[in-house]
Design an enzyme around this catalytic site. Structure first.
Site, PDB file in Angstrom:
ATOM      1  N   LYS A   1      -4.250  -3.851 -16.983  1.00 26.20           N
ATOM      2  CA  LYS A   1      -3.834  -3.648 -18.378  1.00 26.20           C
ATOM      3  C   LYS A   1      -5.012  -3.117 -19.194  1.00 26.20           C
ATOM      4  O   LYS A   1      -6.151  -3.588 -19.036  1.00 26.20           O
ATOM      5  CB  LYS A   1      -3.325  -4.986 -18.935  1.00 26.20           C
ATOM      6  CG  LYS A   1      -2.655  -4.919 -20.283  1.00 26.20           C
ATOM      7  CD  LYS A   1      -2.088  -6.291 -20.666  1.00 26.20           C
ATOM      8  CE  LYS A   1      -1.337  -6.295 -21.981  1.00 26.20           C
ATOM      9  NZ  LYS A   1      -0.758  -7.617 -22.302  1.00 26.20           N
TER      10      LYS A   1
ATOM     11  N   SER B   1       4.021 -12.083 -22.525  1.00 25.42           N
ATOM     12  CA  SER B   1       3.757 -10.676 -22.199  1.00 25.42           C
ATOM     13  C   SER B   1       3.581 -10.327 -20.732  1.00 25.42           C
ATOM     14  O   SER B   1       3.516  -9.145 -20.398  1.00 25.42           O
ATOM     15  CB  SER B   1       2.526 -10.190 -22.957  1.00 25.42           C
ATOM     16  OG  SER B   1       2.898  -9.843 -24.256  1.00 25.42           O
TER      17      SER B   1
ATOM     18  N   SER C   1       4.088  -7.412 -23.797  1.00 23.04           N
ATOM     19  CA  SER C   1       3.233  -6.265 -24.035  1.00 23.04           C
ATOM     20  C   SER C   1       2.672  -5.627 -22.764  1.00 23.04           C
ATOM     21  O   SER C   1       2.185  -4.510 -22.833  1.00 23.04           O
ATOM     22  CB  SER C   1       2.065  -6.672 -24.936  1.00 23.04           C
ATOM     23  OG  SER C   1       1.242  -7.618 -24.278  1.00 23.04           O
TER      24      SER C   1
HETATM   25  N1  GLN Z   1       5.824 -10.615 -27.837  1.00 23.96           N
HETATM   26  C1  GLN Z   1       4.890 -11.599 -28.284  1.00 23.96           C
HETATM   27  C2  GLN Z   1       4.091 -11.043 -29.419  1.00 23.96           C
HETATM   28  O1  GLN Z   1       4.371  -9.991 -29.840  1.00 23.96           O
HETATM   29  C3  GLN Z   1       3.999 -12.024 -27.151  1.00 23.96           C
HETATM   30  C4  GLN Z   1       2.997 -11.007 -26.803  1.00 23.96           C
HETATM   31  C5  GLN Z   1       2.057 -11.447 -25.742  1.00 23.96           C
HETATM   32  O2  GLN Z   1       2.332 -12.379 -24.975  1.00 23.96           O
HETATM   33  N2  GLN Z   1       0.886 -10.817 -25.728  1.00 23.96           N
HETATM   34  O3  GLN Z   1       3.185 -11.640 -29.896  1.00 23.96           O
END
Ligand code: GLN
Length: 483
Positions: free
Chosen positions: A69, A168, A144
């Site tokens: 990532k 995410s 994400s």
């Molecule tokens: N979708 C969640 C957010 O927008 C979790 C994102 C994540 O786990 N980095 O914060």
């Protein structure tokens, strides 16, 4: 071995083939480099331009290439966290998790696209464009870690590293029909991960199957003196081998398996529970009474931490600088041009929640809810071994469907955020398809549904074993994502 045979190998199978000399590491790397370079899904922000220095032949991972990532710092390789403000940033060092995997023999193949600073559930918040879901290119891969999930599902990388703050890793794994695991908080060093919410961020694997997740995790965990919150893992991560679930008690929390979950998702989830029972598991209803408040607490705590973490992007030290007449103007203009809308929203929410006079009403209260959630799980684990839920309330949705409605987007993490707040490990495995009635997905057979298993802190080995046993009976077919 032909290129197409090579691309079909799981990471565990590739390690064996490499060790047996059926495959050379350079051959494997080059096949993937070309394959990743031809990606049409926008999974990558960078693909290795050349072979790495040959990995030591005696390394345990033997040369299986790794996609990482974007938010992991990788020495002299762009690390932008999906943001314009870090465009072209070349870190002078490599994140511990990546370094350990490289040392174990997994060379860096590519950096993967992601929501900006890991804020999002669809990968549509990336400054480098959205990622397309390989099951249906009109749909999102989740986020994400959307680039990591789509790349693994599409077979463009053998496996990938992601991060999970509120879901995410697990949610994109579910939407792309692969395995994703968030380890116990502190099991993997956060050193070199561009921070979103430090009390929640954890690195973990996105893989084709449960055994690959175990293998990657084995080489990531452990204490790191560069991260004071990292811990020595109490035992080695084993490759899973359980064939039955005899004696395993699964708890189904009514709060996370009712309202708000799509009917097709629930149907696939319930069918898997029946398979678990046939494997010998017992299923009981449990209560997590504070879980419905997890999202509200998360959307105070995570933005609060983000507002502090993102203060360092000021145009002076990293990435983008937009010149102006004076210093303050330079700061303002840089942050104005460098951050996207969702990141700005979170910075404002977090700054507000932490401002004097509001700190206790918002942040203090959210922390108390977090403690209640920790206590809920503790009570449940006195009765059952694992909590099981659907990973995501829906299957992959269409690009643009939720971009205008942040609250609808936040609901994606309804089932994953409680485990993040509690710091406990959780894994998502594909458990079936949903949407055949509407003709969704390849051949109209439906889109992937994920099943989440969560256990107490440091129960990774038991969790992987249970997930493996279930995976073997479910026999999910992931080939439709790899045309
Ligand atoms: N979708 C969640 C957010 O927008 C979790 C994102 C994540 O786990 N980095 O914060």
């Amino acid at each position: 071995m032909s290129a197409s045979e090579l691309l079909e190998l799981s990471a565990v199978a590739a390690v064996k083939a490499l060790a047996a000399g059926e495959l050379r590491p350079s051959e494997m790397f080059d096949v993937y480099r070309v394959h990743a370079g031809a990606d049409k899904l926008n999974c990558f922000t960078w693909v290795a331009p050349a072979q790495p220095a040959a990995p030591q032949p005696e390394t345990p991972l033997g040369g299986v290439p790794l996609a990482v990532k974007d938010l992991f710092c990788t020495k002299d390789v762009p690390s932008q966290s999906g943001s314009r403000i870090l465009e072209g940033y070349l870190p002078p060092y490599t994140a511990t998790a990546v370094k350990r995997l490289q040392a174990a023999g997994a060379p860096l193949l590519a950096k993967t696209n992601q929501d900006e600073f890991a804020m999002g559930s669809s990968n549509e918040n990336s400054a480098y464009g959205p990622v397309l879901n390989p099951w249906d290119q009109k749909r999102v891969p989740g986020g994400s870690s959307g680039g990591s999930a789509a790349a693994v599902a599409a077979g463009l990388a053998p496996w990938a590293l992601g991060t999970d703050t509120g879901g995410s890793i697990r949610q994109p794994a579910a939407l792309c029909g692969i395995v994703g695991m968030k380890p116990t908080y502190g099991a993997v060093s956060r050193y070199g991960m561009i921070a979103f919410a430090s009390s929640l961020d954890q690195a973990g694997p996105l893989t084709r199957d449960v055994s690959d997740a175990a293998l990657m995790l084995r080489h990531m965990v452990g204490r790191d003196e560069c991260d004071a919150t990292s811990l020595a893992f109490p035992h080695e991560i084993a490759l899973p081998s359980a064939e039955s679930l005899a004696g395993v008690r699964l708890g189904v929390p009514e709060e996370l398996t009712g309202e708000g979950i799509e009917a097709g998702v629930l149907a696939a989830f319930n069918a898997s529970l029946q398979q678990a029972e046939r494997l010998g598991a017992t299923i009981e209803q449990v209560r997590l009474p504070h879980a419905p408040h997890a999202l509200s607490a998360y959307y105070v705590i995570a933005p609060a931490e983000a507002s502090s973490n993102l203060a360092r992007f000021d145009g002076v030290r990293y990435g983008l600088r937009v010149d102006a007449d004076d210093l303050e103007g330079m700061y303002t203009q840089t942050r104005h041009d460098g951050f996207g809308a969702e990141v700005k929203r979170r910075i404002m929410l977090g700054t507000y929640a932490l401002s004097s006079g509001y700190y206790d009403a918002f942040y203090g209260r959210a922390q108390r809810v977090r403690t209640k959630i920790v206590e809920d799980f503790r009570a449940v684990y006195e009765r059952v071994d694992f909590v099981v839920t659907p990973t995501s309330p829906t299957v992959a949705f269409e690009l643009g469907a939720k971009t205008g409605d942040p609250l609808a987007m936040y609901l994606n993490d309804f089932c994953t955020v409680p485990m993040s707040l509690a710091g406990i490990p959780a894994i998502s495995i594909p458990c079936g398809l949903s949407g055949a009635e509407q003709g969704l997905g390849p051949g109209g057979r439906g889109l992937p549904v994920g099943l989440q298993l969560a256990g107490p802190a440091f129960s990774e080995n038991a969790l992987l074993d249970a997930a493996y046993a279930l995976e073997q009976t479910i026999g999910f077919d992931s080939t439709p994502a790899r045309p």
